[in-house]
Motif scaffolding. Sequence first.
Motif, PDB file in Angstrom:
ATOM      1  N   ASP A 206       4.430 -22.818  11.690  1.00  0.00           N
ATOM      2  CA  ASP A 206       3.199 -22.145  11.286  1.00  0.00           C
ATOM      3  C   ASP A 206       1.959 -22.840  11.837  1.00  0.00           C
ATOM      4  OD1 ASP A 206       4.217 -24.166   9.499  1.00  0.00           O
ATOM      5  OD2 ASP A 206       2.530 -23.746   8.163  1.00  0.00           O
ATOM      6  N   TRP A 207       2.107 -24.053  12.355  1.00  0.00           N
ATOM      7  CA  TRP A 207       0.977 -24.752  12.963  1.00  0.00           C
ATOM      8  C   TRP A 207       0.819 -24.413  14.443  1.00  0.00           C
ATOM      9  CZ3 TRP A 207       1.860 -30.566  11.277  1.00  0.00           C
ATOM     10  CH2 TRP A 207       1.826 -30.651   9.866  1.00  0.00           C
ATOM     11  N   ILE A 208       1.824 -23.800  15.047  1.00  0.00           N
ATOM     12  CA  ILE A 208       1.892 -23.667  16.500  1.00  0.00           C
ATOM     13  C   ILE A 208       1.152 -22.415  16.974  1.00  0.00           C
ATOM     14  CG2 ILE A 208       3.414 -23.542  18.503  1.00  0.00           C
ATOM     15  CD1 ILE A 208       3.635 -26.147  16.879  1.00  0.00           C
ATOM     16  N   ARG A 209       0.365 -22.586  18.032  1.00  0.00           N
ATOM     17  CA  ARG A 209      -0.309 -21.478  18.685  1.00  0.00           C
ATOM     18  C   ARG A 209      -0.076 -21.600  20.199  1.00  0.00           C
ATOM     19  NH1 ARG A 209      -0.280 -20.688  14.091  1.00  0.00           N
ATOM     20  NH2 ARG A 209      -2.014 -20.469  12.610  1.00  0.00           N
ATOM     21  N   THR A 210      -0.417 -20.549  20.920  1.00  0.00           N
ATOM     22  CA  THR A 210      -0.396 -20.628  22.378  1.00  0.00           C
ATOM     23  C   THR A 210      -1.831 -20.654  22.885  1.00  0.00           C
ATOM     24  OG1 THR A 210      -0.246 -18.216  22.527  1.00  0.00           O
ATOM     25  CG2 THR A 210       1.813 -19.459  22.656  1.00  0.00           C
ATOM     26  N   ALA A 211      -2.051 -21.483  23.895  1.00  0.00           N
ATOM     27  CA  ALA A 211      -3.342 -21.548  24.589  1.00  0.00           C
ATOM     28  C   ALA A 211      -3.026 -21.431  26.069  1.00  0.00           C
ATOM     29  CB  ALA A 211      -4.068 -22.851  24.289  1.00  0.00           C
ATOM     30  N   GLY A 212      -3.320 -20.284  26.648  1.00  0.00           N
ATOM     31  CA  GLY A 212      -2.897 -20.046  28.016  1.00  0.00           C
ATOM     32  C   GLY A 212      -1.384 -20.017  28.078  1.00  0.00           C
ATOM     33  N   ASP A 213      -0.816 -20.914  28.876  1.00  0.00           N
ATOM     34  CA  ASP A 213       0.640 -20.979  28.994  1.00  0.00           C
ATOM     35  C   ASP A 213       1.206 -22.217  28.316  1.00  0.00           C
ATOM     36  OD1 ASP A 213      -0.404 -22.850  30.686  1.00  0.00           O
ATOM     37  OD2 ASP A 213       0.877 -22.352  32.403  1.00  0.00           O
ATOM     38  N   ARG A 214       0.527 -22.711  27.288  1.00  0.00           N
ATOM     39  CA  ARG A 214       0.963 -23.935  26.618  1.00  0.00           C
ATOM     40  C   ARG A 214       1.035 -23.734  25.111  1.00  0.00           C
ATOM     41  NH1 ARG A 214      -2.581 -28.435  30.082  1.00  0.00           N
ATOM     42  NH2 ARG A 214      -1.724 -27.835  32.107  1.00  0.00           N
ATOM     43  N   TYR A 215       1.901 -24.522  24.475  1.00  0.00           N
ATOM     44  CA  TYR A 215       1.963 -24.555  23.021  1.00  0.00           C
ATOM     45  C   TYR A 215       1.054 -25.676  22.524  1.00  0.00           C
ATOM     46  CZ  TYR A 215       6.019 -21.428  23.006  1.00  0.00           C
ATOM     47  OH  TYR A 215       6.846 -20.342  23.153  1.00  0.00           O
ATOM     48  N   VAL A 216       0.246 -25.346  21.522  1.00  0.00           N
ATOM     49  CA  VAL A 216      -0.661 -26.330  20.944  1.00  0.00           C
ATOM     50  C   VAL A 216      -0.652 -26.189  19.422  1.00  0.00           C
ATOM     51  CG1 VAL A 216      -2.184 -26.332  22.958  1.00  0.00           C
ATOM     52  CG2 VAL A 216      -2.637 -24.760  21.067  1.00  0.00           C
ATOM     53  N   LEU A 217      -1.176 -27.199  18.760  1.00  0.00           N
ATOM     54  CA  LEU A 217      -1.399 -27.112  17.319  1.00  0.00           C
ATOM     55  C   LEU A 217      -2.729 -26.410  17.058  1.00  0.00           C
ATOM     56  CD1 LEU A 217      -0.421 -30.712  16.168  1.00  0.00           C
ATOM     57  CD2 LEU A 217       0.998 -28.659  16.121  1.00  0.00           C
ATOM     58  N   ASP A 218      -2.810 -25.733  15.942  1.00  0.00           N
ATOM     59  CA  ASP A 218      -4.048 -25.082  15.528  1.00  0.00           C
ATOM     60  C   ASP A 218      -4.950 -26.129  14.873  1.00  0.00           C
ATOM     61  OD1 ASP A 218      -6.073 -23.613  14.312  1.00  0.00           O
ATOM     62  OD2 ASP A 218      -4.752 -21.957  13.763  1.00  0.00           O
ATOM     63  N   PRO A 219      -6.084 -26.480  15.513  1.00  0.00           N
ATOM     64  CA  PRO A 219      -6.968 -27.508  14.951  1.00  0.00           C
ATOM     65  C   PRO A 219      -7.603 -27.115  13.624  1.00  0.00           C
ATOM     66  CG  PRO A 219      -7.421 -27.142  17.279  1.00  0.00           C
ATOM     67  CD  PRO A 219      -6.556 -26.005  16.823  1.00  0.00           C
ATOM     68  N   GLY A 220      -7.528 -25.821  13.257  1.00  0.00           N
ATOM     69  CA  GLY A 220      -8.142 -25.380  12.012  1.00  0.00           C
ATOM     70  C   GLY A 220      -7.289 -25.614  10.786  1.00  0.00           C
ATOM     71  N   ILE A 221      -6.063 -26.104  10.957  1.00  0.00           N
ATOM     72  CA  ILE A 221      -5.157 -26.331   9.828  1.00  0.00           C
ATOM     73  C   ILE A 221      -5.284 -27.779   9.371  1.00  0.00           C
ATOM     74  CG2 ILE A 221      -2.745 -26.334   9.100  1.00  0.00           C
ATOM     75  CD1 ILE A 221      -2.224 -24.147  11.175  1.00  0.00           C
TER      76      ILE A 221
END
Length: 451
Positions: A206-221
């Motif tokens: 539930d923390w994981i998002r995509t940014a372009g072609d990469r997986y990142v953490l959501d800084p808002g959590i």
Amino acid sequence: MEFTITLLPPLNAATGVTARAALTALACLLVSCSSAPPPSLVTPSPAVTRPAQPAKPTTPTITPQQPVRGVWLATVSRLDWPPVNSVTASSAAQRIAQQQQALIAKLDKLKTLGINTVFFQVKPDGTALWRSKILPWSDMLTGKIGDDPGYDPLQFMLDEAHKRGMKVHAWFNPYRVAVNTKPSTVAELNRTLSLRPASVFVLHPDWIRTAGDRYVLDPGIPDARDWITSIVAEVVSRYPVDGVQFDDYFYAETPGSALNDAQSFKTWGQGFSSKADWRRHNTQLLIEQVSRTIKQLKPEVEFGVSPAGVWRNLSWDPAGSDTRGAAAYDEAYADTRRWVQQGLLDYIAPQLYWPFARQAARYDVLARWWANVVRPTHTRLYIGVALYKVGAASKNEPDWTVGGGVPELKKQLDLNDALPEINGTILFRENYLNQPQTEDAVRYLRSRWGE
């Protein structure tokens, strides 16, 4: 780290944003762009001098007055280290020997060039180059996430660098989880579910998002920010690192890499007039709590950030620089100037990856702008220099090839030495010291910095 420059168009009636820029400038004058620095929030003013501690045999010999002559050593995608072919060695013993010998050779060369600080990438993504209880082992070491490499690369780096009187700053990419979203990468991340520790990709999907072609953490959590802070705390508490550094990737991994954080904004963004303000608030909270945590654990460990070179452009903000580059404040949602003013950082290392002749982002304009920012504060200023451009042909920046790039490099280093607010230079990045196009520049660095 930043590789390209995104230019913003000059503001005029045709762009349709003149009125908005004027309103932004007015609001900035009234609210956030006061020339008087706000009080320090976290890091105490260095007015109290601690008693000198007896030196240990392996502690670096750099004095606080000596300028930093640093280099970034990247491990993501094995850009600088470990050797790409080491992961296919015929045995674990050969792989370990190859990786360790390569690192020793690099440190020996850096020593001859007068480099005194290595910014070593210990968290290139959601994996670790130290024996972590939070992150799985990096696949950069063995080819598979979670496989024990048979030694501790961070400890090895610290031992070898400190023997040579060099400092080591642990370089973290805080939010990146994976550098691509390929099915094979997803399968590899899912495979870690049976490991201890497993990847955050499977522990907290539930923390994981995509940014372009990469997986990142959501800084808002909030929990995700706490998790990042715990990772830094693990390294600082268990290893004799000299510093901790975050790079420039907070919200934006690549230009235009939009992050779908609508649900997070709905959950935690109450009270903010815009998502942009909320995002900057989230980044601010991470920097505050990491700074506070490091100082509580080991006050002598330095905390710094290496942001994009432009905070904001003058056309958008009266406190900004006379530039037209992609701005950290607006693109990465990182109010880097504020962190300096509030004493949250021991140092800041903006990436000024342009020559004197690049009108959209002149090196000297930005260096002087940052010098003015740090002058009334206790934050030290190191300048990130684009070694990767030296000797490389460029239509927009031809000066990098004139005389092998040495005249441009000399001008930048001369300015760094001439401005008293600049306390050092960091080269991006290590492996470019070993490339044919930088041979002249490396000889120059050895003559200027070498022992």
